[in-house]
Write an enzyme that holds these catalytic residues in place. Structure first.
Site, PDB file in Angstrom:
ATOM      1  N   TRP A 102       0.658  32.727 -20.183  1.00 35.50           N
ATOM      2  CA  TRP A 102       1.669  32.860 -19.120  1.00 35.50           C
ATOM      3  C   TRP A 102       2.178  31.504 -18.655  1.00 35.50           C
ATOM      4  CZ3 TRP A 102       4.560  36.814 -18.784  1.00 35.50           C
ATOM      5  CH2 TRP A 102       4.083  38.052 -19.201  1.00 35.50           C
ATOM      6  N   ASP A 171       1.566  30.650  -9.927  1.00 33.95           N
ATOM      7  CA  ASP A 171       1.813  32.029 -10.354  1.00 33.95           C
ATOM      8  C   ASP A 171       0.495  32.777 -10.171  1.00 33.95           C
ATOM      9  OD1 ASP A 171       2.207  34.417 -11.618  1.00 33.95           O
ATOM     10  OD2 ASP A 171       2.728  33.586 -13.580  1.00 33.95           O
ATOM     11  N   LYS A 195      -0.011  44.568 -10.161  1.00 34.95           N
ATOM     12  CA  LYS A 195      -1.441  44.489 -10.510  1.00 34.95           C
ATOM     13  C   LYS A 195      -2.309  44.768  -9.277  1.00 34.95           C
ATOM     14  CE  LYS A 195       0.122  41.189 -13.864  1.00 34.95           C
ATOM     15  NZ  LYS A 195       0.068  41.873 -15.145  1.00 34.95           N
TER      16      LYS A 195
END
Ligand SMILES: Cc1ncc(COP(=O)(O)O)c(C=O)c1O
Length: 359
Positions: A102, A171, A195
């Site tokens: 990511w 992030d 999530k």
């Protein structure tokens, strides 16, 4: 394979991920009853819902008053581009920690919009460890330094955050609300909701107010953090359904005992699973123990040919979505807040029985 497990079904999806039953019930009710989801977004009921979500979030995180909360759309992927467009002054570049899949995505997108320096990379370790703080090469000219607090696909997590001379941007799509945070060390935190904060469609941006800059020429208004902050995230229609769900998730987390309780549960869940992996001859987790994620436990089977059978058998036993990230393979068990300890115990029982039969 003989299985002594109960028939409960557990979903280990990396995101969108399972919701607690009470949150699912709140969503059902919101669809059946007439309420804020069917009101103009300027209506008092909608404003109240949004204010409640913000207050509950602030209380859980103990967020200081000089941080603004933005409720945006476009996911964390949109923020990959919007961070440099919103945060950098002319001539400034951004620093990025290259920690895994990511982070590489965030870097590739930001590079399209700004000068960028990789301050440290996990490439030398094959992304099996995080570069220590001492190895981060920062310089005072950086407009910000970006980290991915939890690498959802690689199974690596930052367990501490440094105090930096430049704004730290994180992030936290896969680990926000799983532990208390030293908030004052961050300039900006962002996270997609699907999530630990409910369903897809909402992206949270928490930004220190001194980092809000007037929009640069050409930046669409809805993508300007400063303009969205000035409009209380209602420059256009907010993602009301996702906001409503986030509210239910925040209240559920508070009822479980807040972030300290979530962190203790996350530690215990991951400990039980890593103990099973490390004590086995079949399973193997190559990530360095100090950097392993407590949220996404990623591991491999030493006999790779057994992987499809492992995943099929797990599914037959009610253990769903255990495949690794499509780009990385292997097995991944995502242990977000909604995953109970019983789900991990059932997975450990299954893994032990599978190894006994096939290992
Ligand atoms: C750490 C991390 N960042 C960013 C993303 C991308 O989020 P979205 O698909 O909402 O843009 C994900 C999605 O899994 C993620 O795990």
């Amino acid at each position: 394979m003989a299985c002594t497990c109960s028939e409960a079904i557990y979903n280990f999806a990396a995101g969108p991920s399972p919701l607690p039953a009470e949150v699912r019930a709140a969503l059902r009710e919101a669809l059946v009853e007439q309420g804020p989801l069917e009101q103009p977004f300027g209506a008092a009921a909608v404003r109240r819902m949004q204010e409640d979500v913000e207050q509950d979030l602030r209380a859980l995180l103990q967020l200081p008053a000089h941080y603004r909360v933005l409720f945006l759309q476009g996911g964390a992927s949109a923020q990959f581009a919007l961070l440099p467009l919103n945060l950098l002054a002319p001539g400034q570049s951004a620093g990025y920690l290259e920690s895994g899949h990511w982070a590489r995505k965030a870097i590739a997108e930001a590079r399209r919009h700004a000068a960028l320096k990789v301050i440290a990379s996990g490439a030398d370790s094959g992304f099996r460890a995080l570069p220590p703080f001492e190895a981060w090469q920062l310089d005072a000219n950086l407009g910000y330094c970006h980290v991915t607090s939890n690498e959802t696909g690689d199974g690596l997590q930052l367990h501490d955050f440094p105090e930096l001379p430049v704004p730290l941007v994180a992030d936290m799509s896969s680990d926000l609300l799983t532990r208390p945070l030293p908030l004052e060390r961050f300039g900006l935190i962002y996270a997609s909701a699907q999530k630990n904060l409910g369903i897809a469609g909402l992206c949270l941006v928490i930004v220190r107010d001194d980092l809000l800059r007037p929009p640069r020429p050409g930046l669409p208004s809805v993508f300007s953090y400063a303009l969205q902050a000035a409009a209380n995230s209602r420059l256009n229609t907010p993602p009301l359904h996702a906001l409503h769900c986030a509210g239910a998730m925040l209240r559920w987390i508070a009822r479980q005992g807040g972030l300290t309780a979530m962190a203790a549960l996350g530690l215990e869940k991951s400990r039980r699973l890593y103990r099973c992996i490390d004590g086995s001859d079949l399973y193997h987790c190559p990530q360095h123990t100090t950097d392993r994620s407590r949220v996404n436990v990623c591991f491999q089977l030493r006999e790779e040919r057994l992987l499809p059978l492992f995943l099929r058998s797990a599914e037959r036993h009610g253990l769903l979505n255990l495949h690794g990230h499509p780009a990385l393979g292997g097995v991944r068990a995502s242990l977000y807040n909604a995953m109970p300890l019983a789900g991990v115990d059932k997975l450990v029982d299954f893994m032990t029985a599978f190894e006994r039969q096939h290992g």
